[in-house]
Write an enzyme that holds these catalytic residues in place. Structure first.
Site, short mmCIF file in Angstrom:
data_model
loop_
_atom_site.label_atom_id
_atom_site.label_comp_id
_atom_site.label_asym_id
_atom_site.label_seq_id
_atom_site.Cartn_x
_atom_site.Cartn_y
_atom_site.Cartn_z
N HIS A 91 7.06 -6.67 -1.30
CA HIS A 91 6.89 -8.09 -0.96
C HIS A 91 7.64 -8.48 0.31
CE1 HIS A 91 10.74 -9.14 -3.16
NE2 HIS A 91 10.77 -10.05 -2.22
N ASP A 138 6.85 -2.93 -6.83
CA ASP A 138 7.32 -3.64 -5.63
C ASP A 138 8.16 -2.72 -4.75
OD1 ASP A 138 7.89 -5.59 -3.80
OD2 ASP A 138 9.17 -6.79 -5.12
N SER A 226 16.40 -9.20 -1.56
CA SER A 226 15.21 -8.39 -1.89
C SER A 226 15.13 -7.14 -1.04
CB SER A 226 13.94 -9.20 -1.64
OG SER A 226 13.64 -9.97 -2.77
N1 ARG Z 1 12.64 -12.39 -4.02
C1 ARG Z 1 13.98 -12.50 -3.55
C2 ARG Z 1 14.07 -11.99 -2.12
O1 ARG Z 1 13.02 -11.81 -1.56
C3 ARG Z 1 14.94 -11.80 -4.45
C4 ARG Z 1 15.16 -12.61 -5.62
C5 ARG Z 1 16.05 -11.97 -6.57
N2 ARG Z 1 16.29 -12.96 -7.53
C6 ARG Z 1 17.12 -12.83 -8.52
N3 ARG Z 1 17.32 -13.84 -9.27
N4 ARG Z 1 17.70 -11.69 -8.74
O2 ARG Z 1 15.10 -11.92 -1.52
#
Ligand code: ARG
Length: 279
Positions: A91, A138, A226
């Protein structure tokens, strides 16, 4: 407020490049962040502890190369798994072009003169990304134009029931600020059953692994982390068990962090490395 949170978090990834523009995903985190959970999880990405130089040599920042800007703008983390290969989240890079992004390695401090920059030659997205559920598989690999002189991390070989894991990155600290120095945190393992109960219908146990303090919250990865590593101790050495993927808000009780489960697709990763002629 409950649903679509995940999407907002994902939207936050792009916004994270503009540091500070991610306010939309917030709600009550700061209160959680200062509360010490019952265990002895001292350092926290949300509210927490800076990583020491050399603590995670394989940890890299992936950033956008902006025309006319000298520095790349961090949008995700990643892990060096071979001198010229970085493993990150699908992503993070699904909408990127290799020529527009760059990898920063060699320091926990994004302003360190000791950082090395490597251009990206090719992006490989997992062919089954978002299958069988959204955010499944992912993972993505970046083939670099040059080799990085940092220690790579080994991939976890088998899915395991862990005790405690650790994660690190330059993501949101819990107050919509982003650190210059990478933060790290210990996160308790969450079983597949507990994670599926936390996020009904959204957790593919095969390709996802969860971690966080279910009861108290307070420890988690967050937006901007992420793609970065979730690590497990194997006989005193850290191995890559997961990739920071998603969660509803951050560090909230009952809403663990969800990670791509590396042991599930390490064979597919090896196939790509072979294609690329990487040892
Ligand atoms: N989707 C987020 C990013 O792109 C990461 C989120 C992780 N969230 C969590 N509660 N651990 O950075």
């Amino acid at each position: 407020m409950e649903f679509k949170r995940k999407h907002l978090v994902r939207a936050g990834v792009g916004a994270a490049a503009g540091l500070g523009a991610v306010a939309l995903v917030w709600g009550g985190i700061a209160a959680n962040a200062v509360e010490s959970p019952e265990g002895d999880f001292e350092a926290q990405v949300v509210g927490g502890g800076p990583a020491a130089e050399g603590q995670y040599p394989w940890l890299v920042s992936i950033g956008d190369e902006l025309p006319g800007e000298p520095a790349a703008e961090h949008f995700c983390g990643g892990s060096v798994i071979a001198p010229n290969v970085v493993l990150t989240a699908a992503h993070c890079v699904e909408e990127k072009n290799a020529v527009d992004i760059t990898v920063l390695a060699g320091s926990v401090d994004l302003e360190s003169p000791g950082l090395n920059e490597a251009d990206v030659a090719e992006i490989h997205l997992a062919h089954d990304w978002n299958d069988p559920v959204e955010f499944a598989n992912d993972w993505a690999l970046l083939l670099l134009e040059e080799e990085l002189d940092v220690e790579p991390i080994d991939l976890a070989a088998d899915p395991e029931v862990y005790d405690v894991l650790e994660t690190a990155g330059w993501g949101n600290l819990g107050d919509d600020t982003y650190p210059t120095a990478a933060q790290w945190v210990e996160v308790p393992f969450v079983t597949d059953a507990d994670c599926q109960a936390a996020y009904p219908g959204e957790v593919d146990a095969q390709t996802m692994l969860c971690a966080g303090d279910l009861e108290h919250g307070g420890v988690d990865s967050c937006d901007g982390d992420s793609g970065g590593p979730l690590m497990a101790d194997r006989d005193g050495e850290l191995v890559l068990a997961g990739i920071v993927s998603w969660g509803y808000e951050c560090a909230v009780a009952g809403q663990p962090g969800v990670y791509a489960e590396v042991a599930d697709f390490n064979g597919a990763i090896d196939d790509v490395l072979e294609d690329w002629g990487v040892q």
